[in-house]
Scaffold this motif. Structure first.
Motif, PDB file in Angstrom:
ATOM      1  N   SER A  78       6.522 -57.617 -50.036  1.00 29.33           N
ATOM      2  CA  SER A  78       5.785 -56.539 -50.688  1.00 29.33           C
ATOM      3  C   SER A  78       5.289 -55.562 -49.632  1.00 29.33           C
ATOM      4  O   SER A  78       5.284 -55.869 -48.434  1.00 29.33           O
ATOM      5  CB  SER A  78       4.590 -57.095 -51.484  1.00 29.33           C
ATOM      6  OG  SER A  78       3.688 -57.776 -50.619  1.00 29.33           O
ATOM      7  N   GLY A  79       4.873 -54.398 -50.085  1.00 25.18           N
ATOM      8  CA  GLY A  79       4.366 -53.391 -49.158  1.00 25.18           C
ATOM      9  C   GLY A  79       5.394 -53.026 -48.105  1.00 25.18           C
ATOM     10  O   GLY A  79       6.563 -52.809 -48.406  1.00 25.18           O
ATOM     11  N   SER A  80       4.959 -53.008 -46.844  1.00 23.82           N
ATOM     12  CA  SER A  80       5.863 -52.648 -45.751  1.00 23.82           C
ATOM     13  C   SER A  80       6.903 -53.730 -45.476  1.00 23.82           C
ATOM     14  O   SER A  80       7.873 -53.481 -44.752  1.00 23.82           O
ATOM     15  CB  SER A  80       5.058 -52.369 -44.474  1.00 23.82           C
ATOM     16  OG  SER A  80       4.323 -53.521 -44.088  1.00 23.82           O
ATOM     17  N   ASP A  81       6.708 -54.926 -46.046  1.00 32.54           N
ATOM     18  CA  ASP A  81       7.663 -56.019 -45.865  1.00 32.54           C
ATOM     19  C   ASP A  81       8.615 -56.172 -47.053  1.00 32.54           C
ATOM     20  O   ASP A  81       9.411 -57.109 -47.087  1.00 32.54           O
ATOM     21  CB  ASP A  81       6.929 -57.348 -45.655  1.00 32.54           C
ATOM     22  CG  ASP A  81       6.205 -57.386 -44.317  1.00 32.54           C
ATOM     23  OD1 ASP A  81       6.712 -56.768 -43.367  1.00 32.54           O
ATOM     24  OD2 ASP A  81       5.147 -58.026 -44.237  1.00 32.54           O
ATOM     25  N   ALA A  82       8.542 -55.267 -48.013  1.00 35.19           N
ATOM     26  CA  ALA A  82       9.406 -55.371 -49.193  1.00 35.19           C
ATOM     27  C   ALA A  82      10.860 -55.143 -48.794  1.00 35.19           C
ATOM     28  O   ALA A  82      11.169 -54.334 -47.915  1.00 35.19           O
ATOM     29  CB  ALA A  82       8.980 -54.355 -50.242  1.00 35.19           C
ATOM     30  N   LEU A  83      11.743 -55.870 -49.457  1.00 38.68           N
ATOM     31  CA  LEU A  83      13.163 -55.736 -49.171  1.00 38.68           C
ATOM     32  C   LEU A  83      13.954 -55.962 -50.455  1.00 38.68           C
ATOM     33  O   LEU A  83      13.643 -56.861 -51.237  1.00 38.68           O
ATOM     34  CB  LEU A  83      13.606 -56.751 -48.117  1.00 38.68           C
ATOM     35  CG  LEU A  83      15.007 -56.547 -47.533  1.00 38.68           C
ATOM     36  CD1 LEU A  83      15.082 -55.253 -46.754  1.00 38.68           C
ATOM     37  CD2 LEU A  83      15.403 -57.720 -46.649  1.00 38.68           C
ATOM     38  N   ALA A  84      14.962 -55.126 -50.665  1.00 40.25           N
ATOM     39  CA  ALA A  84      15.870 -55.280 -51.801  1.00 40.25           C
ATOM     40  C   ALA A  84      17.298 -55.212 -51.288  1.00 40.25           C
ATOM     41  O   ALA A  84      17.643 -54.309 -50.520  1.00 40.25           O
ATOM     42  CB  ALA A  84      15.623 -54.196 -52.840  1.00 40.25           C
ATOM     43  N   TRP A  85      18.119 -56.176 -51.687  1.00 33.69           N
ATOM     44  CA  TRP A  85      19.509 -56.172 -51.251  1.00 33.69           C
ATOM     45  C   TRP A  85      20.402 -56.735 -52.344  1.00 33.69           C
ATOM     46  O   TRP A  85      19.952 -57.433 -53.251  1.00 33.69           O
ATOM     47  CB  TRP A  85      19.692 -56.899 -49.926  1.00 33.69           C
ATOM     48  CG  TRP A  85      19.547 -58.391 -49.911  1.00 33.69           C
ATOM     49  CD1 TRP A  85      20.556 -59.320 -49.847  1.00 33.69           C
ATOM     50  CD2 TRP A  85      18.328 -59.161 -49.914  1.00 33.69           C
ATOM     51  NE1 TRP A  85      20.041 -60.599 -49.804  1.00 33.69           N
ATOM     52  CE2 TRP A  85      18.691 -60.527 -49.843  1.00 33.69           C
ATOM     53  CE3 TRP A  85      16.963 -58.821 -49.974  1.00 33.69           C
ATOM     54  CZ2 TRP A  85      17.734 -61.552 -49.844  1.00 33.69           C
ATOM     55  CZ3 TRP A  85      16.020 -59.828 -49.970  1.00 33.69           C
ATOM     56  CH2 TRP A  85      16.411 -61.178 -49.906  1.00 33.69           C
ATOM     57  N   TYR A  86      21.685 -56.414 -52.237  1.00 33.71           N
ATOM     58  CA  TYR A  86      22.638 -56.690 -53.307  1.00 33.71           C
ATOM     59  C   TYR A  86      23.898 -57.269 -52.691  1.00 33.71           C
ATOM     60  O   TYR A  86      24.435 -56.742 -51.719  1.00 33.71           O
ATOM     61  CB  TYR A  86      22.949 -55.406 -54.088  1.00 33.71           C
ATOM     62  CG  TYR A  86      21.689 -54.736 -54.559  1.00 33.71           C
ATOM     63  CD1 TYR A  86      21.148 -55.022 -55.806  1.00 33.71           C
ATOM     64  CD2 TYR A  86      20.994 -53.858 -53.728  1.00 33.71           C
ATOM     65  CE1 TYR A  86      19.964 -54.431 -56.229  1.00 33.71           C
ATOM     66  CE2 TYR A  86      19.802 -53.271 -54.132  1.00 33.71           C
ATOM     67  CZ  TYR A  86      19.290 -53.561 -55.381  1.00 33.71           C
ATOM     68  OH  TYR A  86      18.105 -52.986 -55.786  1.00 33.71           O
ATOM     69  N   VAL A  87      24.372 -58.358 -53.283  1.00 34.42           N
ATOM     70  CA  VAL A  87      25.509 -59.088 -52.741  1.00 34.42           C
ATOM     71  C   VAL A  87      26.580 -59.215 -53.811  1.00 34.42           C
ATOM     72  O   VAL A  87      26.306 -59.682 -54.926  1.00 34.42           O
ATOM     73  CB  VAL A  87      25.083 -60.494 -52.263  1.00 34.42           C
ATOM     74  CG1 VAL A  87      26.295 -61.284 -51.773  1.00 34.42           C
ATOM     75  CG2 VAL A  87      24.027 -60.389 -51.168  1.00 34.42           C
ATOM     76  N   ALA A  88      27.783 -58.796 -53.476  1.00 33.17           N
ATOM     77  CA  ALA A  88      28.937 -58.998 -54.356  1.00 33.17           C
ATOM     78  C   ALA A  88      29.881 -59.966 -53.672  1.00 33.17           C
ATOM     79  O   ALA A  88      30.361 -59.713 -52.566  1.00 33.17           O
ATOM     80  CB  ALA A  88      29.634 -57.675 -54.631  1.00 33.17           C
ATOM     81  N   ARG A  89      30.136 -61.097 -54.320  1.00 37.41           N
ATOM     82  CA  ARG A  89      31.038 -62.119 -53.792  1.00 37.41           C
ATOM     83  C   ARG A  89      32.369 -62.002 -54.526  1.00 37.41           C
ATOM     84  O   ARG A  89      32.405 -62.054 -55.759  1.00 37.41           O
ATOM     85  CB  ARG A  89      30.426 -63.497 -53.968  1.00 37.41           C
ATOM     86  CG  ARG A  89      29.006 -63.598 -53.371  1.00 37.41           C
ATOM     87  CD  ARG A  89      28.356 -64.941 -53.645  1.00 37.41           C
ATOM     88  NE  ARG A  89      26.963 -64.961 -53.177  1.00 37.41           N
ATOM     89  CZ  ARG A  89      25.906 -64.809 -53.971  1.00 37.41           C
ATOM     90  NH1 ARG A  89      26.098 -64.643 -55.283  1.00 37.41           N
ATOM     91  NH2 ARG A  89      24.689 -64.830 -53.471  1.00 37.41           N
ATOM     92  N   ILE A  90      33.436 -61.835 -53.755  1.00 37.75           N
ATOM     93  CA  ILE A  90      34.729 -61.462 -54.338  1.00 37.75           C
ATOM     94  C   ILE A  90      35.786 -62.489 -53.961  1.00 37.75           C
ATOM     95  O   ILE A  90      36.024 -62.759 -52.788  1.00 37.75           O
ATOM     96  CB  ILE A  90      35.169 -60.076 -53.828  1.00 37.75           C
ATOM     97  CG1 ILE A  90      34.088 -59.032 -54.117  1.00 37.75           C
ATOM     98  CG2 ILE A  90      36.500 -59.666 -54.431  1.00 37.75           C
ATOM     99  CD1 ILE A  90      34.112 -57.867 -53.166  1.00 37.75           C
ATOM    100  N   SER A  91      36.439 -63.035 -54.972  1.00 35.28           N
ATOM    101  CA  SER A  91      37.575 -63.923 -54.775  1.00 35.28           C
ATOM    102  C   SER A  91      38.776 -63.292 -55.464  1.00 35.28           C
ATOM    103  O   SER A  91      38.671 -62.833 -56.606  1.00 35.28           O
ATOM    104  CB  SER A  91      37.285 -65.306 -55.366  1.00 35.28           C
ATOM    105  OG  SER A  91      38.415 -66.145 -55.261  1.00 35.28           O
ATOM    106  N   THR A  92      39.908 -63.232 -54.762  1.00 31.41           N
ATOM    107  CA  THR A  92      41.086 -62.601 -55.346  1.00 31.41           C
ATOM    108  C   THR A  92      42.347 -63.347 -54.955  1.00 31.41           C
ATOM    109  O   THR A  92      42.422 -63.940 -53.877  1.00 31.41           O
ATOM    110  CB  THR A  92      41.195 -61.124 -54.903  1.00 31.41           C
ATOM    111  OG1 THR A  92      42.403 -60.554 -55.428  1.00 31.41           O
ATOM    112  CG2 THR A  92      41.204 -61.003 -53.386  1.00 31.41           C
TER     113      THR A  92
END
Length: 305
Positions: A78-92
């Motif tokens: 939260s605050g200055s330590d907040a972080l948002a990230w997104y992961v796409a795992r792909i198998s083909t």
């Protein structure tokens, strides 16, 4: 038959202007098209600590005959330590469904569209921004098995038709050699943030090039990265940043560690900052610039439907 379209020095395209203003216009603003209708041509060829345990997540999936995708959204702190990230795992089962596309379906410098627009033009299921090759005139550029530039300058990410993914020193090879070895897409940005299952020493001191505005990529920044697991599965990762209270971004070593947490043995940093974007089935996944405002870029890496 292999196609080869080389992006050269553009010496014959000068605007006749003199002085700094003329150089800046020619370098950063003037559109320099070297190939149009690229899709038709190519179709002829066949330090914030991330506490994973306390992060909240949401997930979605996609499956087809050629690819399976799982997308997970994370948030922590939260605050200055907040972080948002997104992961796409792909198998083909066909590495060639992981494709690249150019803005306006044209290769060259200073040609841009938003990642969402490029993705829509190519019916991409999943897309991330690429290496913004059009911002510079160096680097090896191979896209979907076609050579567009052969000016080795740095470590590149190479995705091969047989599913291999490697970090290659461009200065020790050539586009022709890479193509002969089965290169499908070559992206030139960097640095490599995971090599042989570890984060390299000094990764936070790397400079991509000497272009104004892109000389240094250190510090806490929004990031886009590609990783590969030992079994060949790909990981697309986007980290939001520059948005206090929502997400501050991460350093390059932290990005490497996040890819290690996804079991990646290779990880490569692509263009970040305001370019960092993930699009899934026509919708923005992340919040570019912290406010759902995309920036125009040269290219995307995507999974075809």
């Amino acid at each position: 038959m292999r196609r080869r379209v080389l992006l050269g020095s553009m010496l014959g395209l000068g605007v006749g202007a003199t002085g700094t203003a003329g150089w800046a216009y020619d370098r950063f603003l003037r559109v320099k098209v070297i190939a149009t209708d690229v899709s038709a041509a190519e179709s002829e060829e066949d330090e914030i600590a991330v506490d994973q345990a306390s992060a909240t997540t949401t997930a979605t999936t996609y499956s087809s005959d050629t690819a399976q995708i799982e997308i997970e959204a994370f948030s922590s702190g939260s605050g200055s330590d907040a972080l948002a990230w997104y992961v796409a795992r792909i198998s083909t089962n066909d590495p060639r469904v992981v494709r690249a596309a150019f803005a306006q379906d044209s290769a060259g410098q200073n040609i841009t569209e938003t990642p969402s627009e490029i993705a829509a033009d190519h019916d991409a299921v999943l897309a991330i921004n690429g290496d913004y090759y059009g911002f510079r005139d160096t680097g090896i550029v191979i896209r979907n098995g076609v050579i567009y530039r052969d000016r080795g300058a740095r470590d590149a990410l190479v995705l091969y038709t047989d599913g291999r993914v490697e970090i290659v020193d461009e200065t020790s090879t050539s586009a022709d050699e890479l193509l002969a070895d089965g290169a499908w897409n070559v992206l030139s940005f960097g640095p490599a943030v995971v090599r042989d299952g570890v984060v390299p020493d000094g990764v936070d001191e790397v400079e991509v090039d000497t272009n104004p505005g892109n000389h240094s990529i250190q510090g806490h920044q929004p990031r886009t990265a590609v990783g590969v697991r030992e079994n060949g599965d790909l990981v697309f990762m986007v980290v939001d940043g520059r948005a206090e209270g929502y997400s501050a971004g991460v350093t390059l070593p932290a990005l490497g560690q996040m890819l290690l947490d996804e079991d990646c043995v290779v990880g490569y940093n692509l263009d970040g900052g305001g370019s960092s974007t993930m699009v899934f089935q026509g919708e923005l996944v992340n919040r570019p610039r912290g406010k759902n405002e995309e920036r125009g870029t040269s290219d995307i890496l995507y999974v075809a439907g």
